[in-house]
Design a protein around this motif. Structure first.
Motif, mmCIF file in Angstrom:
data_model
loop_
_atom_site.group_PDB
_atom_site.id
_atom_site.type_symbol
_atom_site.label_atom_id
_atom_site.label_comp_id
_atom_site.label_asym_id
_atom_site.label_seq_id
_atom_site.Cartn_x
_atom_site.Cartn_y
_atom_site.Cartn_z
ATOM 1 N N VAL A 200 0.852 -1.132 0.090
ATOM 2 C CA VAL A 200 0.251 0.106 0.117
ATOM 3 C C VAL A 200 0.902 1.080 -0.092
ATOM 4 O O VAL A 200 1.704 1.381 0.941
ATOM 5 N N ALA A 201 0.756 1.845 -0.955
ATOM 6 C CA ALA A 201 1.571 3.061 -1.091
ATOM 7 C C ALA A 201 1.085 4.412 -0.485
ATOM 8 O O ALA A 201 1.518 5.407 -0.073
ATOM 9 N N ASP A 202 -0.380 4.425 -0.233
ATOM 10 C CA ASP A 202 -1.056 5.477 0.167
ATOM 11 C C ASP A 202 -2.498 4.915 0.739
ATOM 12 O O ASP A 202 -3.024 4.205 0.009
ATOM 13 N N SER A 203 -2.724 5.547 1.816
ATOM 14 C CA SER A 203 -4.326 5.393 2.366
ATOM 15 C C SER A 203 -5.024 6.662 2.713
ATOM 16 O O SER A 203 -4.522 7.415 3.499
ATOM 17 N N SER A 204 -6.351 6.614 2.464
ATOM 18 C CA SER A 204 -7.155 8.009 2.938
ATOM 19 C C SER A 204 -8.566 7.449 2.735
ATOM 20 O O SER A 204 -8.892 6.484 2.623
ATOM 21 N N PRO A 205 -9.461 8.512 3.196
ATOM 22 C CA PRO A 205 -10.903 8.162 2.963
ATOM 23 C C PRO A 205 -11.305 7.757 1.692
ATOM 24 O O PRO A 205 -12.379 7.087 1.751
ATOM 25 N N ALA A 206 -10.423 8.127 0.673
ATOM 26 C CA ALA A 206 -10.932 7.785 -0.585
ATOM 27 C C ALA A 206 -10.726 6.180 -0.890
ATOM 28 O O ALA A 206 -11.187 5.801 -1.970
ATOM 29 N N GLY A 207 -9.509 5.781 -0.180
ATOM 30 C CA GLY A 207 -9.416 4.386 -0.450
ATOM 31 C C GLY A 207 -7.698 4.013 -0.298
ATOM 32 O O GLY A 207 -6.935 4.799 0.455
ATOM 33 N N LEU A 208 -7.311 3.040 -1.090
ATOM 34 C CA LEU A 208 -6.075 2.606 -0.869
ATOM 35 C C LEU A 208 -5.094 2.719 -2.451
ATOM 36 O O LEU A 208 -5.936 2.209 -3.371
ATOM 37 N N THR A 209 -4.067 3.130 -2.519
ATOM 38 C CA THR A 209 -3.226 3.329 -3.710
ATOM 39 C C THR A 209 -2.416 2.051 -3.347
ATOM 40 O O THR A 209 -1.443 2.070 -2.355
ATOM 41 N N VAL A 210 -2.159 1.400 -4.331
ATOM 42 C CA VAL A 210 -1.615 0.052 -4.288
ATOM 43 C C VAL A 210 -0.363 0.100 -5.295
ATOM 44 O O VAL A 210 -0.696 0.299 -6.572
ATOM 45 N N SER A 211 0.941 -0.206 -4.970
ATOM 46 C CA SER A 211 2.063 -0.230 -5.925
ATOM 47 C C SER A 211 2.493 -1.787 -5.969
ATOM 48 O O SER A 211 2.744 -2.572 -4.963
ATOM 49 N N GLY A 212 2.956 -2.141 -7.362
ATOM 50 C CA GLY A 212 2.979 -3.688 -7.514
ATOM 51 C C GLY A 212 4.200 -3.968 -8.592
ATOM 52 O O GLY A 212 4.395 -2.725 -9.341
ATOM 53 N N ALA A 213 4.593 -4.886 -8.472
ATOM 54 C CA ALA A 213 5.651 -5.340 -9.545
ATOM 55 C C ALA A 213 5.779 -6.672 -9.691
ATOM 56 O O ALA A 213 5.596 -7.541 -8.562
ATOM 57 N N ALA A 214 6.367 -7.290 -10.784
ATOM 58 C CA ALA A 214 6.426 -8.761 -11.102
ATOM 59 C C ALA A 214 7.725 -8.976 -11.821
ATOM 60 O O ALA A 214 7.920 -8.156 -12.979
ATOM 61 N N THR A 215 8.379 -10.038 -11.443
ATOM 62 C CA THR A 215 9.736 -10.570 -12.168
ATOM 63 C C THR A 215 9.441 -12.010 -12.492
ATOM 64 O O THR A 215 8.637 -12.492 -11.833
ATOM 65 N N GLY A 216 10.189 -12.287 -13.288
ATOM 66 C CA GLY A 216 10.131 -13.615 -13.914
ATOM 67 C C GLY A 216 8.748 -14.276 -14.810
ATOM 68 O O GLY A 216 8.545 -15.342 -15.158
ATOM 69 N N ILE A 217 8.310 -13.097 -15.452
ATOM 70 C CA ILE A 217 7.192 -13.312 -16.512
ATOM 71 C C ILE A 217 7.726 -14.043 -17.669
ATOM 72 O O ILE A 217 8.916 -13.549 -18.001
ATOM 73 N N PRO A 218 7.308 -14.988 -18.013
ATOM 74 C CA PRO A 218 7.996 -15.782 -19.248
ATOM 75 C C PRO A 218 8.268 -14.890 -20.523
ATOM 76 O O PRO A 218 7.699 -13.870 -20.764
ATOM 77 N N ALA A 219 9.255 -15.368 -21.213
ATOM 78 C CA ALA A 219 9.886 -14.663 -22.408
ATOM 79 C C ALA A 219 8.932 -14.434 -23.195
ATOM 80 O O ALA A 219 8.009 -15.331 -23.551
ATOM 81 N N GLY A 220 8.903 -13.246 -24.108
ATOM 82 C CA GLY A 220 8.131 -12.973 -25.296
ATOM 83 C C GLY A 220 6.955 -12.087 -24.517
ATOM 84 O O GLY A 220 6.123 -11.933 -25.904
ATOM 85 N N ILE A 221 6.490 -12.127 -23.428
ATOM 86 C CA ILE A 221 5.352 -11.473 -22.841
ATOM 87 C C ILE A 221 5.521 -9.949 -22.919
ATOM 88 O O ILE A 221 6.656 -9.377 -22.343
ATOM 89 N N THR A 222 4.737 -9.268 -23.761
ATOM 90 C CA THR A 222 5.075 -7.886 -23.594
ATOM 91 C C THR A 222 4.094 -6.886 -22.920
ATOM 92 O O THR A 222 3.986 -5.640 -22.590
ATOM 93 N N GLY A 223 2.770 -7.518 -22.292
ATOM 94 C CA GLY A 223 1.909 -6.978 -21.649
ATOM 95 C C GLY A 223 1.295 -7.839 -20.492
ATOM 96 O O GLY A 223 1.091 -9.004 -20.944
ATOM 97 N N ALA A 224 0.807 -7.486 -19.477
ATOM 98 C CA ALA A 224 -0.009 -8.146 -18.434
ATOM 99 C C ALA A 224 -1.182 -7.506 -17.846
ATOM 100 O O ALA A 224 -1.416 -6.386 -18.120
ATOM 101 N N TYR A 225 -1.951 -8.190 -17.222
ATOM 102 C CA TYR A 225 -2.956 -7.601 -16.216
ATOM 103 C C TYR A 225 -2.535 -7.737 -14.862
ATOM 104 O O TYR A 225 -1.944 -8.715 -14.389
ATOM 105 N N ALA A 226 -2.879 -6.828 -14.009
ATOM 106 C CA ALA A 226 -2.864 -6.883 -12.927
ATOM 107 C C ALA A 226 -3.939 -6.179 -12.008
ATOM 108 O O ALA A 226 -4.771 -5.345 -12.484
#
Length: 506
Positions: A200-226
């Motif tokens: 959680v990068a930030d929290s307020s009455p509006a909600g939560l701001t979430v930061s994330g990352a991923a490594t090791g995604i299979p070769a040849g992949i150029t985009g993902a859903y999170a």
């Protein structure tokens, strides 16, 4: 099935010969007389996070009928003991089964275990770190929960696969009968290809701001859903229009050299501090099915961050002292609101509801005294209190209690207009009924019976104010004992007046 029976007979015969040769008596094993259930194992999950995951293995139907030599188990005397079995998490090849020659050591092992435990009867097996449960049919069941990391299981050799597997006692070349082929089971497991991180990068009455990352995604992949999802809810994620707690768009996370990063916002309206959430990363333009998921991680939200969104939790209590009282008695409800992790008094409004009526007040120093202004009907009554905070710092809360309201006993006044009348006259008696208490309940339309001794002369209904001038029927000459009795109601008891003497003359 026939092969299993032959194997059990062979094992029992061979083990008995070993025991007789040593001079020890062989204990009977009744379990050999019955066909045991087929052993099975079930896993809480089959896909694991490579950086670490919790796995629960549940087993049932395991055969306990084999008789082993206790010297293998560290027992102090040579006596019979049921063999146990290992539960291991590691890797196996198709030739892994010990009863079929599979080995765990040497230049080309067939299996390698990481986390493991040994299940047996703790009373009979001196090396049993985990005790099984013997069921009514004589078979053993167990539950084993373990933390698993990919690193602990090691790199897969060629032709091997990760699995949870079970097998019997550690057989040797000169004691192959210590194996239990019926208890040799395996279920494959796999690891997500990517390692996901997030916070959680930030929290307020509006909600939560979430930061994330991923490594090791299979070769040849150029985009993902999170997305941020409720834990375990990926089955509902079929396309970008699915209901997410938060979704990384726009833009979709780009993947470069197997790595991606993203930021997304979870609106407060979609969150519940009592639920668990996770970050999921999966194949773009695809449903979040097991084969399409790259990785996941639990989203840790601190109590302080939840407080930023929903306010610090509060506890509301409501009390009456005493909690049992009579109808029409003026009572005060004391409402107290406390913050869970602060000595500061929450501020705001409270509402108490009892007997269908609402009473409102404002907190002062975390408390409010609310006086009831309307009589509460007889019976066990629920009292509900609701606190509404006037700031984002504290969350609202609710409390409840019950009170017992008993019937009131009314006061009955009866006065004769004249104490002497003739046989040709009607006497009159003035009746007034009041209900004790200060909430102004009236004996409206109460019914009263007029008595001459034990004889009921008539029944009349009082006015809305609880009064009435009752005419007495003409009576025979003599002395009469006149009284009135008010009948019981939902909230009041029956009560009689004092007896008045009426003389009737000719």
């Amino acid at each position: 099935m026939i092969a299993q029976k032959k194997m059990r007979s062979l094992l029992a015969t061979a083990t008995a010969a070993l025991l007789v040769a040593s001079g020890a008596a062989l204990a009977p094993t009744a379990a050999l007389a019955a066909e045991p259930a087929t052993p099975t194992i079930e896993l809480s999950k089959t896909q694991l996070k490579p950086e670490g995951d919790t796995l629960t293995v549940t087993g049932s139907g395991f055969d306990t009928s084999f008789v082993g030599i206790p010297g293998y188990y560290g027992c102090p005397s040579f006596a019979t003991a049921p063999k146990g079995f290992y539960v291991q998490v590691g890797w196996i090849k198709d030739t892994w089964k010990p009863s079929e020659g599979g080995v765990s050591t040497g230049a080309t092992p067939d299996r390698k275990g990481g986390p493991n435990t040994w299940f047996a009867d703790g009373d009979l097996n001196c090396r049993a770190p985990s005790t099984w449960t013997i069921e009514a049919d004589g078979t053993a069941s167990f539950e084993y929960t373990v933390e698993v990391t990919k690193a602990a299981l090691g790199v897969l050799p060629e032709g091997a696969r990760y699995a949870v597997f079970t097998h019997g006692g550690a057989g040797t070349s000169d004691q192959p009968l210590t194996q239990q082929p019926v208890n040799e089971l395996s279920t494959d497991i796999s690891f997500y290809p990517a390692t996901v991180t997030g916070s959680v990068a930030d929290s307020s009455p509006a909600g939560l701001t979430v930061s994330g990352a991923a490594t090791g995604i299979p070769a040849g992949i150029t985009g993902a859903y999170a997305a941020v999802i409720e834990e375990g809810d990926e089955a509902s994620l079929t396309d970008p229009d699915s209901e997410y707690i938060a979704f990384a768009f726009p833009p979709f996370p780009a993947v470069t050299d197997g790595a991606t990063s993203f930021t997304m916002t979870a609106d407060a309206a979609k969150l519940d501090r009592n639920k668990r959430y996770e970050i999921l990363v999966w194949k773009q333009h695809a449903a979040a099915t097991p084969e399409n998921i790259y990785g996941r991680i639990a989203l840790d939200v601190s109590e302080e961050q939840w407080d930023d969104v929903f306010g610090m939790p509060t506890t509301t209590t409501v009390k009456f002292s005493p909690s049992t009282f009579s109808y029409n008695v003026k009572k005060t409800a004391t409402v107290t609101v406390k913050a869970e992790r602060s000595d500061e008094h929450p501020t705001g409004a409270v509402r108490v509801k009892i007997n269908g009526k609402n009473y409102d007040a404002t907190l002062a120093n975390g408390k409010a005294a609310i006086q009831l202004s309307t009589p509460v009907n007889k019976g066990t009554r629920a009292v509900n209190a609701t606190f509404t905070s006037d700031s984002a710092e504290f969350a609202g809360s609710k409390g409840s209690t019950t009170v017992v309201v008993t019937k009131a006993t009314p006061k009955v006044s009866a006065k004769l207009a004249k104490s002497k009348v003739t046989t040709k006259q009607n006497g009159k008696i003035k009746v007034a009924v009041t209900i004790p208490g200060s909430l102004k309940a009236k004996a409206a339309n109460f019914k009263v019976k007029l008595y001459d001794g034990k004889k009921v002369l008539r029944t009349v209904t009082l006015s809305k104010s609880g009064t009435g001038n009752v005419t007495i029927p003409k009576l025979k000459k003599g002395t009469h004992k006149i009284k009135v009795t008010v009948l019981s109601t939902t909230n009041t008891n029956s009560k009689s007046s004092v007896t008045r003497t009426l003389k009737v003359v000719s």
